[in-house]
Design a protein around this motif. Structure first.
Motif, short mmCIF file in Angstrom:
data_model
loop_
_atom_site.label_atom_id
_atom_site.label_comp_id
_atom_site.label_asym_id
_atom_site.label_seq_id
_atom_site.Cartn_x
_atom_site.Cartn_y
_atom_site.Cartn_z
N ALA A 1 32.07 31.82 31.09
CA ALA A 1 31.10 32.38 31.94
C ALA A 1 31.40 33.79 32.50
CB ALA A 1 30.77 31.43 33.35
N CYS A 2 32.60 34.02 32.48
CA CYS A 2 32.90 35.27 32.86
C CYS A 2 32.88 36.27 31.71
CB CYS A 2 34.41 35.34 33.14
SG CYS A 2 35.06 34.70 34.98
N LEU A 3 32.83 36.02 30.51
CA LEU A 3 32.62 36.51 29.33
C LEU A 3 31.15 36.85 29.35
CD1 LEU A 3 33.67 37.75 26.64
CD2 LEU A 3 33.09 35.76 25.73
N ALA A 4 30.16 36.07 29.60
CA ALA A 4 28.95 36.08 29.53
C ALA A 4 28.34 37.17 30.68
CB ALA A 4 28.16 34.97 29.74
N ALA A 5 29.14 36.97 31.93
CA ALA A 5 28.61 37.89 32.86
C ALA A 5 29.27 39.31 32.86
CB ALA A 5 29.17 37.66 34.12
N ARG A 6 30.34 39.45 31.72
CA ARG A 6 31.14 40.80 31.58
C ARG A 6 32.04 41.16 32.79
NH1 ARG A 6 26.44 44.65 28.90
NH2 ARG A 6 25.82 43.10 26.95
N VAL A 7 32.67 40.14 33.24
CA VAL A 7 33.79 40.37 34.33
C VAL A 7 35.12 39.72 33.63
CG1 VAL A 7 32.12 40.38 36.37
CG2 VAL A 7 32.98 38.02 35.37
N LEU A 8 36.05 40.25 34.25
CA LEU A 8 37.40 39.53 33.86
C LEU A 8 37.67 38.20 34.57
CD1 LEU A 8 39.80 42.96 34.18
CD2 LEU A 8 38.74 41.95 31.99
N ILE A 9 38.48 37.53 33.87
CA ILE A 9 38.84 35.87 34.51
C ILE A 9 39.67 36.24 35.81
CG2 ILE A 9 40.01 33.80 34.00
CD1 ILE A 9 39.72 34.27 31.12
N ILE A 10 40.47 37.30 35.81
CA ILE A 10 41.35 37.18 37.04
C ILE A 10 40.42 37.85 38.10
CG2 ILE A 10 43.32 37.72 35.87
CD1 ILE A 10 42.83 40.61 36.27
N GLU A 11 39.03 38.43 37.82
CA GLU A 11 38.17 38.90 38.97
C GLU A 11 37.43 37.80 39.46
OE1 GLU A 11 37.22 43.42 37.77
OE2 GLU A 11 36.34 41.93 36.73
N GLY A 12 36.95 37.07 38.45
CA GLY A 12 36.17 35.64 38.85
C GLY A 12 34.60 35.93 38.72
N LEU A 13 33.83 34.85 39.13
CA LEU A 13 32.46 34.92 38.97
C LEU A 13 31.72 35.70 40.02
CD1 LEU A 13 31.62 31.58 37.40
CD2 LEU A 13 31.84 33.64 36.28
#
Length: 244
Positions: free
Chosen positions: A164-176
């Motif tokens: 989901a983070c990849l699809a939203a173009r955010v880092l995992i450590i940042e979160g959705l």
């Protein structure tokens, strides 16, 4: 009627929270029965509303009822679409200590919950009154693997947190929560669905307990990705602070 549906959905969510909080103080069997009754109540309300709308169309010889049902589904106000319902089902299975299924015949009739984990596909199935069936796929639509650290978007689609983070173009450590409001669901392509993601911790716990080896391997892979992203993130922050 739309206001009533919102109130019912809010009641479901609030009751889940209230039921989970006293889990350490309440008897496990009593808590399980409360969860089962809540599931039955939620599904029976959804079935009743469907029948009311169908009857309305028959009496008035129109399609307003079905149109209203379509609007509810489009706005994700249908109880059967709620990820909180799946989370509650997973919560009951975790309490039940059963290897495969959970059944009850109290209140509104027979209820059957089955967790089917196979190499062909993994599905959580809820059957009420022997006929009303609700299937929830546990396969992430992005990586096509069993969902790991599952999150549900407001449209109801469930993904691995990292996917989901990849699809939203955010880092995992940042979160959705850092996802753009314009980010779209990879499945239905609806925008604004990252605003209120649901962390499905009970579903994640259920899958972790039933698929220990697979989850252990995924945890190792996710840790490598997380460490890499963390390193790149702080290197970028350091460069930015130094004006490089």
């Amino acid at each position: 009627m739309m206001t009533k549906m919102i109130a019912i959905k809010s009641f479901l969510i609030n009751t889940v929270i209230v039921s989970v909080k006293p889990c350490f103080a309440d008897d496990q069997e009593q808590l399980l029965n409360k969860g089962l009754k809540l599931i039955q109540f939620a599904v029976m309300n959804a079935i009743a509303l469907r029948k009311i709308l169908k009857k309305y169309d028959k009496v008035h010889e129109c399609a307003n009822g079905m149109n209203f049902k379509s609007k509810l589904q489009a706005k994700h106000l249908d109880i059967l679409q709620s990820p909180w319902l799946i989370e509650l089902v997973a919560f009951c299975i975790n309490l039940n200590d059963s290897d495969s299924s959970l059944t009850s015949d109290e209140l509104f009739g027979p209820l059957s919950i089955d967790l089917n984990l196979t190499s062909e596909g993994s599905v959580l199935t809820l059957v009420l009154l022997g006929s009303e069936k609700l299937d929830c796929s546990l396969i992430c639509p992005i990586c096509l693997d069993l969902v790991f650290q599952p999150y549900a978007l407001s449209c109801g689609h469930i993904f691995c947190k990292s996917c989901a983070c990849l699809a939203a173009r955010v880092l995992i450590i940042e979160g959705l929560k850092y996802a753009s409001s314009d980010s779209k669901c990879p499945v239905c392509r609806e925008s604004g669905v990252y605003d209120k993601p649901v962390c499905m911790s009970e579903l994640g716990l259920l899958l972790q307990q039933r698929c220990k080896e697979e989850y252990k391997e995924r945890a190792i892979e996710e840790r490598k990705i997380l460490l890499k992203q963390t390193k790149e993130y702080w290197e970028m922050q350091t460069s930015h602070a130094m004006g490089l």
